[in-house]
Design an enzyme around this catalytic site. Structure first.
Site, short mmCIF file in Angstrom:
data_model
loop_
_atom_site.label_atom_id
_atom_site.label_comp_id
_atom_site.label_asym_id
_atom_site.label_seq_id
_atom_site.Cartn_x
_atom_site.Cartn_y
_atom_site.Cartn_z
CD GLU A 36 -0.13 -6.59 4.82
OE1 GLU A 36 -0.06 -6.66 4.09
OE2 GLU A 36 0.68 -7.72 5.85
CB ALA A 50 -0.99 -0.25 1.51
CD GLU A 67 -2.49 -8.94 1.84
OE1 GLU A 67 -3.30 -9.22 2.21
OE2 GLU A 67 -2.46 -7.12 1.55
N GLY A 107 0.73 -5.77 0.61
CA GLY A 107 -0.02 -5.78 -0.72
C GLY A 107 0.39 -6.36 -2.09
#
Length: 266
Positions: A140, A72, A120, A117
């Protein structure tokens, strides 16, 4: 090869041979950190690829030399109010679910950092090819949140609950060799060869029946987490979708005639 840009930071390359498309993360100045705009573009590109019946496999790649994606965009989020973050949530979810729900096989080509992310996005793919510079992880909790792009669900399905818990709770980064040993990545290749090897794998996949590929992926994904009896019903439904298709007829005929199939894709 044709190219189509989705916003400023995402590129789709359709390779003329082999029915392979490349979904390219192209925000090099930020190491492909996923901003609101970039997330929206990823989702849009995935929607277009999902509707393209000529595409049989997708490879997720990066233009940055030292990173696949660092997750992110925390610089953007630093300016967010709670209301801003809440408004952004469905946009970012759309990027991760866009990759996850692509109806064709997907291969991630990972080098350098694939964190949060970014990892991910790779986990949302069916297969991960990584070179020896890869560093992966879900850090995270170290910044006060949890993996929110599917990590808490996809990682334990890949490596088991206990190992996933240790990695998520510790927020530690895992280098390529260990990542290969733990099953965090599927193929470990020499430095600089992740894209080439991922595209080669995708080309091999795309040589098979498009009807069969989509049905097999649907059965694999829908059957996860079900008991065996329910999973076999999912498989049977997917089999029925292929058994009476033009692809099945062509595949059997080509086998018996000892020639390469010319898939009708229906």
């Amino acid at each position: 090869m044709s190219e189509e840009r989705f916003g400023e930071f995402v590129l789709v390359r359709r390779h003329e041979q082999g029915h392979v498309a490349e979904l390219v993360l192209d925000r090099p100045k930020a190491m492909n950190a996923v901003s609101t705009e970039m997330a929206r573009s990823i989702a849009g590109a995935c929607a277009a690829l999902g509707e393209d019946r000529d595409v049989r496999a997708v490879v997720l790649t990066s233009t940055h030399e030292r990173a696949f994606c660092v997750g992110a965009d925390l610089k953007e989020r630093n300016s967010f109010s709670d209301a801003d973050l809440l408004r952004q949530r469905p946009v970012t979810r759309g990027a991760y679910t866009g990759v996850l729900e692509l109806p064709v096989p997907t291969v991630a080509a990972v080098h350098g950092f694939a964190l949060g992310g970014g990892f991910e996005l790779a986990l949302a793919c069916d297969v991960i090819v990584a070179d020896r510079t890869a560093v992966v992880g879900l850090p995270e909790v170290s910044v006060g949140v949890i993996p929110g792009g599917g990590g808490t669900q996809l990682l334990p399905r890949r490596i088991g609950a206990a190992r996933a818990a240790e990695l998520i709770f510790s927020a530690r980064r895992v280098e390529a060799v260990e990542a290969g040993g733990l099953g965090l990545v599927d193929h470990l290749v020499e430095e600089g060869r992740d894209r080439e090897e991922a595209l080669a794998l995708a080309a091999r996949i795309a040589g098979n029946s498009p009807v069969g590929l989509r049905a097999a992926k649907r059965a694999l994904r829908l059957g996860q987490g079900l008991d065996l009896r329910a999973g076999l019903e999912v498989e049977d439904a997917a089999w029925r979708a292929t058994a009476f298709s033009g692809d099945r007829a062509e595949g059997v005929a080509a086998f018996n005639e000892r020639r390469k199939p010319q898939w009708p894709g229906e």
